[in-house]
Design a protein around this motif. Sequence first.
Motif, PDB file in Angstrom:
ATOM      1  N   ARG A 188       4.336   7.584  -1.050  1.00 30.60           N
ATOM      2  CA  ARG A 188       5.269   6.607  -0.489  1.00 30.60           C
ATOM      3  C   ARG A 188       4.574   5.254  -0.278  1.00 30.60           C
ATOM      4  O   ARG A 188       5.123   4.195  -0.588  1.00 30.60           O
ATOM      5  CB  ARG A 188       5.815   7.131   0.834  1.00 30.60           C
ATOM      6  N   ALA A 203       5.504   1.864  -2.358  1.00 31.16           N
ATOM      7  CA  ALA A 203       5.925   0.667  -1.631  1.00 31.16           C
ATOM      8  C   ALA A 203       5.089  -0.536  -2.028  1.00 31.16           C
ATOM      9  O   ALA A 203       5.615  -1.644  -2.225  1.00 31.16           O
ATOM     10  CB  ALA A 203       5.831   0.913  -0.125  1.00 31.16           C
ATOM     11  N   ARG A 232       5.426   8.355   8.815  1.00 27.73           N
ATOM     12  CA  ARG A 232       6.147   7.568   7.820  1.00 27.73           C
ATOM     13  C   ARG A 232       6.235   6.115   8.260  1.00 27.73           C
ATOM     14  O   ARG A 232       6.081   5.198   7.436  1.00 27.73           O
ATOM     15  CB  ARG A 232       7.548   8.149   7.609  1.00 27.73           C
ATOM     16  N   SER A 233       6.463   5.878   9.536  1.00 27.07           N
ATOM     17  CA  SER A 233       6.546   4.494  10.022  1.00 27.07           C
ATOM     18  C   SER A 233       5.205   3.789   9.894  1.00 27.07           C
ATOM     19  O   SER A 233       5.160   2.583   9.600  1.00 27.07           O
ATOM     20  CB  SER A 233       7.045   4.451  11.466  1.00 27.07           C
ATOM     21  N   ASP A 239       4.999   2.825   6.165  1.00 28.37           N
ATOM     22  CA  ASP A 239       5.917   1.742   5.813  1.00 28.37           C
ATOM     23  C   ASP A 239       5.433   0.407   6.360  1.00 28.37           C
ATOM     24  O   ASP A 239       5.483  -0.622   5.666  1.00 28.37           O
ATOM     25  CB  ASP A 239       7.317   2.053   6.343  1.00 28.37           C
ATOM     26  N   ARG A 240       4.969   0.413   7.609  1.00 27.31           N
ATOM     27  CA  ARG A 240       4.499  -0.843   8.207  1.00 27.31           C
ATOM     28  C   ARG A 240       3.217  -1.325   7.529  1.00 27.31           C
ATOM     29  O   ARG A 240       3.061  -2.512   7.249  1.00 27.31           O
ATOM     30  CB  ARG A 240       4.274  -0.667   9.709  1.00 27.31           C
ATOM     31  N   ASP A 274       4.051  -2.915   4.192  1.00 26.59           N
ATOM     32  CA  ASP A 274       4.660  -4.240   4.353  1.00 26.59           C
ATOM     33  C   ASP A 274       3.607  -5.285   4.713  1.00 26.59           C
ATOM     34  O   ASP A 274       3.579  -6.381   4.138  1.00 26.59           O
ATOM     35  CB  ASP A 274       5.737  -4.169   5.436  1.00 26.59           C
TER      36      ASP A 274
END
Length: 398
Positions: A283, A287, A372-373, A376-377, A380
Motif C-alpha cells: 500500500r 501510494a 494503515r493510517s 497513508d500519512r 503523503d
Amino acid sequence: MTSGHAHPGLDGEPIYLDCNATTPIDPAVVSAMRPYLDVRFGNPSSTHHYGAAPAAALDTAREQVAALLGAEPAAILFTGSGSEAANLAVRGAVLAAPRRRHHHMITQATEHPAVLATCRALHRLHGVDVTVLPVDAHGLVDPADLRAAITPRTALVSVMMANNETGTIQPIADLAAIAHAHGALLHTDAAQAAGKVPVDIGALGADLVTVAGHKMYAPKGIAALYLRPGLTLEPVVYGAGQERGLRAGTENVAYAVGLGTAADLSRGGLDRERYRLAGLRDRLHQALDAALPGLVHLNGHPDQRLPNTLNVSVSGVSGADLLAAVPQVAASTGSACHSGTTAPSPVLTAMRLDRDRALGAVRMSLGRWTTRSDVDRAADLLATAARRLHRGAAHAVG
C-alpha cells in the motif's frame, strides 16, 4: 499481530518506519523480563534456591527460541548480540575445521558487516582465503556462482537469509545443498528474517543460524546461535563452561527470557502478521508510485523479500534530503550500521545501482504497531516533499 493498543514508546509522530534498525520492545516481553531484574536475581549456575528459578527460565527461553526455528533446545546458544553470534559462527566454524579445510571460506557481497569484518580478520590473522560472491541487480546470489567457487578446501559458506537494507531473501536451501555436497558447512544470518518469515532449520538445511533480539521486539544485547548437533566451534569468549563452553560469562537471564518471549509471540502470529505487513508495505509503495508517477524505483527483489521492507529511490532526489525534509517520518537511507556517511550503500553498490540511485535510496521497514493510517500519512508526507525536491533539482539544472 498488533494488540489494538498503541505502543508506549510510539506517540504517533514521527511515524516509525525503521524496524529493520531496531524494534520497540513488546510490553509483554518487558513484563516477562521484570521478575529476573529484581526478585529472581540468582545465578542460574548456582545449585541453591536462588539459582533454581533463573535456571528454569533459561531452559524455557531456550525452548521458545528453538521452537521458532524448528530446532532442539540443546542446539540454541545465547550470545550478547547478533554480531557476536555471527562472529562465533563464522570464526568458530573456520578455526575448528580440519586442517585441510582451514584455509578457505565463501560469503557474498551484500552480507552484514559482522560477517564481512570477521572474514577480513580471518584472512589477516589466520591466512584464510575468502571468496566474495557477487549478487545480481535484485541482490540475489546465483547458486551456480557458489558451485563454481567452492573447493575441497572450503570450510564454510556464510550467506545471510534476508538483507537488512532491501529485504531480499536468498535461496538458502539451494546454497546449503551445494555446500554440503562439497563437505562444507553453511551459516545464515537470519537476524532480519526470524519472526518475519518462517525460518525452519529442516527446510533451510543450515548448520548455523543467528538471530537477534532487537530485530524481533526483544531488547538489544541478546541474541542466539543455532548450532547443528555434533558440530564443534572455537569459542570467541573463553572462560567457564556456560553455553556448552562456547560462550563464557554468567548468562543474562532477564534478556534471554525477553528473547524467548519475543520468539513465542512471533511464532504464534507469524502468518497473520507477515500478510498484514506485506499488505501495508505494498500500500505504501503503490501510494508513492501513484503520487510520483515514473519516479519511484524499487531496490531489491520484487517478490522474494521480507514482507515489511520497502527500499525505493526517487529519481532526482537524494534519500538523505528527502528524510531531512520529512522529520515526521523516521526511516533510513540504508543500513543503520552505515548511517552518518554520504557514500552510497555498499549493498546497493554491489547490486550495481548507479551512484545517484543508490544515494536516493530510502528504506522503510514496518512493524507490529504500524497501521494503515501511518502508511497513508507517511506516503503523503514523503510524496509531497519529493515533488518539491524534484522540482527544485530540475529548476537548478535548468
